[in-house]
Motif scaffolding. Structure first.
Motif, PDB file in Angstrom:
ATOM      1  N   LEU A  79       4.004  -4.395   8.007  1.00 21.10           N
ATOM      2  CA  LEU A  79       5.188  -3.562   8.229  1.00 21.10           C
ATOM      3  C   LEU A  79       4.982  -2.235   7.521  1.00 21.10           C
ATOM      4  CD1 LEU A  79       7.792  -6.299   7.300  1.00 21.10           C
ATOM      5  CD2 LEU A  79       7.233  -5.561   9.609  1.00 21.10           C
ATOM      6  N   TYR A  80       5.518  -1.165   8.082  1.00 18.66           N
ATOM      7  CA  TYR A  80       5.415   0.118   7.393  1.00 18.66           C
ATOM      8  C   TYR A  80       6.774   0.798   7.384  1.00 18.66           C
ATOM      9  CZ  TYR A  80       5.525   2.991  11.624  1.00 18.66           C
ATOM     10  OH  TYR A  80       5.910   3.622  12.767  1.00 18.66           O
TER      11      TYR A  80
ATOM     12  N   VAL B  36       3.361  -2.897   3.890  1.00 13.81           N
ATOM     13  CA  VAL B  36       3.203  -4.216   3.286  1.00 13.81           C
ATOM     14  C   VAL B  36       2.401  -5.094   4.251  1.00 13.81           C
ATOM     15  CG1 VAL B  36       5.396  -5.151   4.177  1.00 13.81           C
ATOM     16  CG2 VAL B  36       4.371  -6.159   2.155  1.00 13.81           C
ATOM     17  N   ALA B  37       1.461  -5.832   3.705  1.00 14.39           N
ATOM     18  CA  ALA B  37       0.683  -6.817   4.461  1.00 14.39           C
ATOM     19  C   ALA B  37       1.019  -8.178   3.854  1.00 14.39           C
ATOM     20  CB  ALA B  37      -0.802  -6.530   4.352  1.00 14.39           C
ATOM     21  N   ALA B  38       1.771  -8.970   4.611  1.00 19.31           N
ATOM     22  CA  ALA B  38       2.237 -10.260   4.112  1.00 19.31           C
ATOM     23  C   ALA B  38       1.472 -11.397   4.787  1.00 19.31           C
ATOM     24  CB  ALA B  38       3.736 -10.420   4.376  1.00 19.31           C
ATOM     25  N   PRO B  39       0.790 -12.236   4.000  1.00 25.49           N
ATOM     26  CA  PRO B  39       0.055 -13.355   4.593  1.00 25.49           C
ATOM     27  C   PRO B  39       1.013 -14.434   5.099  1.00 25.49           C
ATOM     28  CG  PRO B  39      -0.090 -13.439   2.206  1.00 25.49           C
ATOM     29  CD  PRO B  39       0.654 -12.193   2.552  1.00 25.49           C
ATOM     30  N   LEU B  40       0.654 -15.026   6.218  1.00 26.20           N
ATOM     31  CA  LEU B  40       1.433 -16.127   6.789  1.00 26.20           C
ATOM     32  C   LEU B  40       0.571 -17.382   6.792  1.00 26.20           C
ATOM     33  CD1 LEU B  40       2.941 -14.248   9.867  1.00 26.20           C
ATOM     34  CD2 LEU B  40       4.044 -14.715   7.675  1.00 26.20           C
TER      35      LEU B  40
ATOM     36  N   PHE C 268       0.843  -1.190   0.000  1.00 26.02           N
ATOM     37  CA  PHE C 268       0.000   0.000   0.000  1.00 26.02           C
ATOM     38  C   PHE C 268       0.880   1.241   0.000  1.00 26.02           C
ATOM     39  CE2 PHE C 268      -2.391  -3.343   2.110  1.00 26.02           C
ATOM     40  CZ  PHE C 268      -3.630  -3.254   1.498  1.00 26.02           C
ATOM     41  N   SER C 269       0.579   2.198  -0.855  1.00 26.71           N
ATOM     42  CA  SER C 269       1.202   3.516  -0.810  1.00 26.71           C
ATOM     43  C   SER C 269       0.266   4.404  -0.018  1.00 26.71           C
ATOM     44  CB  SER C 269       1.381   4.072  -2.223  1.00 26.71           C
ATOM     45  OG  SER C 269       2.248   3.240  -2.960  1.00 26.71           O
ATOM     46  N   ALA C 270       0.823   5.132   0.935  1.00 30.95           N
ATOM     47  CA  ALA C 270      -0.032   5.910   1.832  1.00 30.95           C
ATOM     48  C   ALA C 270       0.651   7.201   2.250  1.00 30.95           C
ATOM     49  CB  ALA C 270      -0.371   5.079   3.067  1.00 30.95           C
ATOM     50  N   ASP C 271      -0.132   8.079   2.852  1.00 31.00           N
ATOM     51  CA  ASP C 271       0.369   9.277   3.507  1.00 31.00           C
ATOM     52  C   ASP C 271      -0.006   9.177   4.970  1.00 31.00           C
ATOM     53  OD1 ASP C 271       1.460  10.666   1.272  1.00 31.00           O
ATOM     54  OD2 ASP C 271      -0.561  11.233   0.661  1.00 31.00           O
TER      55      ASP C 271
END
Length: 98
Positions: free
Chosen positions: A52-53, A35-39, A18-21
């Motif tokens: 993580l950001y 980033v949202a990483a599936p486990l 995701f790109s965010a402000d």
């Protein structure tokens, strides 16, 4: 958009970026990537996410007073193509065994 991105991460089993402000306490916007990483769980299917950001263009002190988050875009993480192992033949004394 975030809900769709997280659902896609679970469905495809690959990270979503995701790109965010980040909205700071003083009203300034600080760009960030998330980033949202599936486990995978015991069943072999994704059942949780690791998030993580990374603030972009700032030191750690500037990102302490985040008041909100504005997501601008999302993209699936690139994954290398799945390559099959090349077929090989094994022989013992001239006789193929595999």
């Amino acid at each position: 958009m975030v809900h769709r991105g997280l659902a896609q991460a679970f469905r495809e089993g690959r990270p979503m970026i995701f790109s965010a402000d980040m909205e700071m306490e003083d009203g300034a916007l600080l760009p960030a990537e998330i980033v949202a990483a599936p486990l995978r769980g015991p069943t072999g299917l994704p059942d949780r996410l690791l998030g993580l950001y990374q603030p972009l263009g700032a030191d750690g002190d500037e990102a302490k007073d985040v008041q909100g988050l504005i997501v601008r875009a999302m993209t699936p993480a690139a994954t290398p193509p799945v390559r099959r192992a090349a077929l090989t033949l094994a022989a013992v004394d001239g006789r193929r065994i595999a």
